[in-house]
Design a protein around this motif. Structure first.
Motif, PDB file in Angstrom:
ATOM      1  N   LEU A   9       4.124  -4.499   3.121  1.00  9.35           N
ATOM      2  CA  LEU A   9       3.661  -5.326   4.244  1.00  9.35           C
ATOM      3  C   LEU A   9       2.384  -6.073   3.876  1.00  9.35           C
ATOM      4  O   LEU A   9       2.215  -7.248   4.222  1.00  9.35           O
ATOM      5  CB  LEU A   9       3.413  -4.468   5.483  1.00  9.35           C
ATOM      6  CG  LEU A   9       4.623  -4.155   6.350  1.00  9.35           C
ATOM      7  CD1 LEU A   9       4.230  -3.239   7.496  1.00  9.35           C
ATOM      8  CD2 LEU A   9       5.258  -5.409   6.872  1.00  9.35           C
ATOM      9  N   GLY A  10       1.488  -5.399   3.195  1.00  9.10           N
ATOM     10  CA  GLY A  10       0.249  -6.054   2.783  1.00  9.10           C
ATOM     11  C   GLY A  10       0.506  -7.204   1.826  1.00  9.10           C
ATOM     12  O   GLY A  10      -0.109  -8.266   1.936  1.00  9.10           O
ATOM     13  N   ILE A  11       1.432  -7.017   0.904  1.00  6.34           N
ATOM     14  CA  ILE A  11       1.725  -8.050  -0.083  1.00  6.34           C
ATOM     15  C   ILE A  11       2.529  -9.190   0.529  1.00  6.34           C
ATOM     16  O   ILE A  11       2.265 -10.360   0.277  1.00  6.34           O
ATOM     17  CB  ILE A  11       2.457  -7.447  -1.294  1.00  6.34           C
ATOM     18  CG1 ILE A  11       1.507  -6.537  -2.068  1.00  6.34           C
ATOM     19  CG2 ILE A  11       2.995  -8.537  -2.205  1.00  6.34           C
ATOM     20  CD1 ILE A  11       2.162  -5.741  -3.169  1.00  6.34           C
ATOM     21  N   CYS A  12       3.513  -8.862   1.362  1.00  4.03           N
ATOM     22  CA  CYS A  12       4.432  -9.879   1.886  1.00  4.03           C
ATOM     23  C   CYS A  12       3.933 -10.562   3.151  1.00  4.03           C
ATOM     24  O   CYS A  12       4.377 -11.659   3.467  1.00  4.03           O
ATOM     25  CB  CYS A  12       5.797  -9.251   2.160  1.00  4.03           C
ATOM     26  SG  CYS A  12       6.592  -8.652   0.669  1.00  4.03           S
ATOM     27  N   VAL A  13       3.037  -9.928   3.900  1.00  4.49           N
ATOM     28  CA  VAL A  13       2.596 -10.514   5.162  1.00  4.49           C
ATOM     29  C   VAL A  13       1.116 -10.868   5.114  1.00  4.49           C
ATOM     30  O   VAL A  13       0.730 -12.020   5.308  1.00  4.49           O
ATOM     31  CB  VAL A  13       2.879  -9.541   6.341  1.00  4.49           C
ATOM     32  CG1 VAL A  13       2.364 -10.105   7.643  1.00  4.49           C
ATOM     33  CG2 VAL A  13       4.372  -9.264   6.454  1.00  4.49           C
ATOM     34  N   VAL A  14       0.284  -9.888   4.868  1.00  4.72           N
ATOM     35  CA  VAL A  14      -1.155 -10.092   4.954  1.00  4.72           C
ATOM     36  C   VAL A  14      -1.654 -11.024   3.858  1.00  4.72           C
ATOM     37  O   VAL A  14      -2.459 -11.937   4.128  1.00  4.72           O
ATOM     38  CB  VAL A  14      -1.900  -8.734   4.913  1.00  4.72           C
ATOM     39  CG1 VAL A  14      -3.396  -8.937   4.908  1.00  4.72           C
ATOM     40  CG2 VAL A  14      -1.467  -7.871   6.085  1.00  4.72           C
ATOM     41  N   LEU A  15      -1.201 -10.844   2.634  1.00  2.92           N
ATOM     42  CA  LEU A  15      -1.681 -11.667   1.522  1.00  2.92           C
ATOM     43  C   LEU A  15      -1.401 -13.155   1.724  1.00  2.92           C
ATOM     44  O   LEU A  15      -2.319 -13.972   1.596  1.00  2.92           O
ATOM     45  CB  LEU A  15      -1.085 -11.157   0.202  1.00  2.92           C
ATOM     46  CG  LEU A  15      -1.586 -11.837  -1.063  1.00  2.92           C
ATOM     47  CD1 LEU A  15      -3.073 -11.579  -1.250  1.00  2.92           C
ATOM     48  CD2 LEU A  15      -0.816 -11.335  -2.268  1.00  2.92           C
ATOM     49  N   PRO A  16      -0.163 -13.578   2.060  1.00  3.45           N
ATOM     50  CA  PRO A  16       0.055 -15.006   2.293  1.00  3.45           C
ATOM     51  C   PRO A  16      -0.760 -15.568   3.460  1.00  3.45           C
ATOM     52  O   PRO A  16      -1.276 -16.684   3.381  1.00  3.45           O
ATOM     53  CB  PRO A  16       1.558 -15.111   2.592  1.00  3.45           C
ATOM     54  CG  PRO A  16       2.155 -13.901   2.002  1.00  3.45           C
ATOM     55  CD  PRO A  16       1.108 -12.847   2.072  1.00  3.45           C
ATOM     56  N   VAL A  17      -0.903 -14.774   4.530  1.00  2.00           N
ATOM     57  CA  VAL A  17      -1.693 -15.228   5.679  1.00  2.00           C
ATOM     58  C   VAL A  17      -3.151 -15.420   5.259  1.00  2.00           C
ATOM     59  O   VAL A  17      -3.792 -16.415   5.630  1.00  2.00           O
ATOM     60  CB  VAL A  17      -1.570 -14.233   6.853  1.00  2.00           C
ATOM     61  CG1 VAL A  17      -2.571 -14.534   7.947  1.00  2.00           C
ATOM     62  CG2 VAL A  17      -0.151 -14.255   7.411  1.00  2.00           C
ATOM     63  N   MET A  18      -3.679 -14.511   4.485  1.00  2.00           N
ATOM     64  CA  MET A  18      -5.071 -14.623   4.033  1.00  2.00           C
ATOM     65  C   MET A  18      -5.272 -15.828   3.112  1.00  2.00           C
ATOM     66  O   MET A  18      -6.291 -16.512   3.193  1.00  2.00           O
ATOM     67  CB  MET A  18      -5.505 -13.334   3.317  1.00  2.00           C
ATOM     68  CG  MET A  18      -5.665 -12.142   4.229  1.00  2.00           C
ATOM     69  SD  MET A  18      -6.912 -12.388   5.510  1.00  2.00           S
ATOM     70  CE  MET A  18      -8.384 -12.517   4.542  1.00  2.00           C
TER      71      MET A  18
END
Length: 146
Positions: A9-18
């Motif tokens: 989730l961190g790689i696929c969701v949070v990282l692109p959003v950041m």
């Protein structure tokens, strides 16, 4: 609660959003700085350049764009070859240590995709080089005159 899902989730969701947020914030800060400079110039009565807010295009020459395609083509082709070799090495090892067939199939699929992209970029480079000879010469003369 299963914490194994947090990393994907961190790689696929949070990282692109950041990443999107940081890029947007950097552009906004740049625009704010330009606006501040422009307002101070107006207050002081200085002449204002109309092209100040226009984004500077990375005016790349035809040669630079072609070389970028050549570089990308070489990299993708090499990656395709490497992934395919990894797949075949895994295939030879499968019989010995009872590996899954996916350890052959997946690298070969990625290898084929990368190889196809690389060959496509190399074709675009060579065709573009042949077709754009006159434009590159004219561009070189224009640069020499400046």
């Amino acid at each position: 609660m299963d914490f194994d899902i947090l990393i994907p989730l961190g790689i696929c969701v949070v990282l692109p959003v950041m990443i999107v947020w940081l890029v947007t914030r950097a552009r906004q800060n740049e625009t704010n700085k330009k606006t501040e400079i422009m307002l101070k110039a107006i207050e002081s009565g200085a002449t204002i350049d109309a092209n100040f807010f226009k984004e500077k295009q990375g005016a790349k020459t035809i040669k630079e764009r072609l070389l970028k395609r050549l570089t990308g083509g070489c990299i993708f082709t090499l990656m395709g070859v490497v992934f395919t070799v990894i797949g075949f090495v895994n295939k030879d090892m499968m019989a010995e240590i009872h590996m899954q067939p996916d350890s052959f199939t997946i690298p070969c699929i990625f290898g084929g995709i990368f190889f196809a992209i690389g060959i496509g970029l190399l074709i675009v480079f060579f065709v573009g080089k042949k077709m754009l000879v006159k434009e590159m010469e004219a561009e070189a003369k224009e640069i020499e005159q400046k």
